[in-house]
Design a protein around this motif. Structure first.
Motif, mmCIF file in Angstrom:
data_model
loop_
_atom_site.group_PDB
_atom_site.id
_atom_site.type_symbol
_atom_site.label_atom_id
_atom_site.label_comp_id
_atom_site.label_asym_id
_atom_site.label_seq_id
_atom_site.Cartn_x
_atom_site.Cartn_y
_atom_site.Cartn_z
ATOM 1 N N THR A 56 4.941 -3.614 31.299
ATOM 2 C CA THR A 56 5.978 -2.969 32.152
ATOM 3 C C THR A 56 7.215 -2.772 31.402
ATOM 4 O OG1 THR A 56 6.864 -5.034 32.779
ATOM 5 C CG2 THR A 56 5.064 -4.253 34.146
ATOM 6 N N PHE A 57 8.137 -1.652 31.527
ATOM 7 C CA PHE A 57 9.167 -1.455 30.922
ATOM 8 C C PHE A 57 10.309 -0.760 32.279
ATOM 9 C CE2 PHE A 57 6.061 -0.848 27.481
ATOM 10 C CZ PHE A 57 7.046 -1.280 26.313
ATOM 11 N N ASP A 58 11.651 -0.958 31.625
ATOM 12 C CA ASP A 58 12.644 -0.562 32.165
ATOM 13 C C ASP A 58 12.847 0.867 31.867
ATOM 14 O OD1 ASP A 58 13.312 -3.107 33.074
ATOM 15 O OD2 ASP A 58 14.738 -3.556 31.226
ATOM 16 N N LEU A 59 13.305 1.809 32.583
ATOM 17 C CA LEU A 59 13.561 3.191 32.334
ATOM 18 C C LEU A 59 15.191 3.136 32.488
ATOM 19 C CD1 LEU A 59 10.866 4.979 34.412
ATOM 20 C CD2 LEU A 59 10.985 4.636 32.029
ATOM 21 N N LYS A 60 15.587 4.269 31.695
ATOM 22 C CA LYS A 60 17.009 4.517 31.661
ATOM 23 C C LYS A 60 17.470 4.940 32.864
ATOM 24 C CE LYS A 60 20.291 6.822 28.587
ATOM 25 N NZ LYS A 60 20.652 7.659 27.565
ATOM 26 N N GLY A 61 18.642 4.432 33.271
ATOM 27 C CA GLY A 61 19.364 4.930 34.452
ATOM 28 C C GLY A 61 19.685 3.919 35.520
ATOM 29 N N PRO A 62 20.431 4.223 36.359
ATOM 30 C CA PRO A 62 20.774 2.911 37.664
ATOM 31 C C PRO A 62 19.547 2.804 38.533
ATOM 32 C CG PRO A 62 21.698 5.246 38.375
ATOM 33 C CD PRO A 62 21.052 5.497 36.689
ATOM 34 N N THR A 63 19.532 1.517 38.873
ATOM 35 C CA THR A 63 18.482 0.983 39.604
ATOM 36 C C THR A 63 18.965 0.493 40.994
ATOM 37 O OG1 THR A 63 18.904 -1.340 39.323
ATOM 38 C CG2 THR A 63 17.522 0.037 37.615
ATOM 39 N N VAL A 64 18.074 0.116 41.950
ATOM 40 C CA VAL A 64 18.336 -0.157 43.340
ATOM 41 C C VAL A 64 19.723 -1.426 43.290
ATOM 42 C CG1 VAL A 64 16.451 0.268 44.527
ATOM 43 C CG2 VAL A 64 16.390 -1.859 43.470
#
Length: 231
Positions: A56-64
């Motif tokens: 799994t990976f984080d993606l660039k940009g804001p999250t919930v």
């Protein structure tokens, strides 16, 4: 019983980048994160021989989480350019190994991991999570284990309780009270992890602690809790 391995790719990428220094190609292309990442992957494949493995990976940009708390990770520096240029090679390596990547815009790797655990854990499956993120302790339970990437230690419910004295699900309350600098979670000023754990042992979770606020001693601790309740 099937053993399923879920790897927090973002955690391993950063760990590899900071753990291996000054590694470049003859043209100056940084390769330290790629080297460390693939070394970790090969070690996992050799030692665990997983039949079921996802990253799994984080993606660039804001999250919930940013919608709930604008200060979330506000103290984090942007990804270094020397690391960003290595990500395509890391993703290509996983593709060549035939390993699936799971990610979703607006959510973190943590969220994907938690969702996968909820779906996959059962009497017939054991789920192992490879991550250095202590937030993931909350997922530990029957047939769900964490693997510490630093030393390969497998952390189950009993070993967590031996270390912390409370159930794994209480890591949420510990972080809520004591804060977490890495994610810019404020916590309550003056309350550290030891005090948080003692409060949890004595009263339960955060809601129970504040529901019993007038019983908490010493008075100085009670006043700290009252002053920091909103945080």
């Amino acid at each position: 019983m099937a053993d399923i391995y879920i790897v927090d790719g973002s955690s391993i990428v950063y760990r590899s980048f900071h753990g291996v220094r000054d590694l470049k190609t003859s043209t100056g292309q940084p390769t330290n994160a790629v080297y460390g990442f693939i070394t970790t992957l090969l070690k996992l494949l050799k030692e665990k021989k997983p039949l079921h493995l996802i990253f799994t990976f984080d993606l660039k940009g804001p999250t919930v989480r940013h919608e709930s708390f604008s200060g979330y990770k506000a103290n984090r520096k942007p990804m270094p350019d020397e690391l960003a240029v290595q990500l395509p090679s890391i993703r290509k390596a996983l593709k060549l190994f035939g390993i699936r990547i799971f990610e979703m815009q607006g959510y973190e790797a943590d969220d994907i991991i938690a969702s996968a655990v909820r779906i996959l854990k059962s009497e017939d499956n054991r789920v192992y999570i490879l991550t250095g993120d202590k937030d993931m302790f909350q997922l530990i339970g029957k047939n769900v284990f964490l693997i510490n990437p630093a030393d390969g230690r497998i952390i189950d419910r009993d070993s967590f309780v031996a270390d912390y004295g409370v159930e794994p699900s209480r890591i949420v309350d510990i972080i809520g009270l004591a804060g977490d600098k890495s994610d810019n979670i404020p916590g309550i000023p003056g309350i550290g992890e030891k005090t948080a754990i003692k409060l949890i042992k004595d009263f339960g979770g955060i809601e129970e602690i504040f529901g019993s606020i007038e019983r908490i001693l010493p008075e100085k601790l009670r006043e700290r809790l009252k002053a920091g309740r909103d945080a």
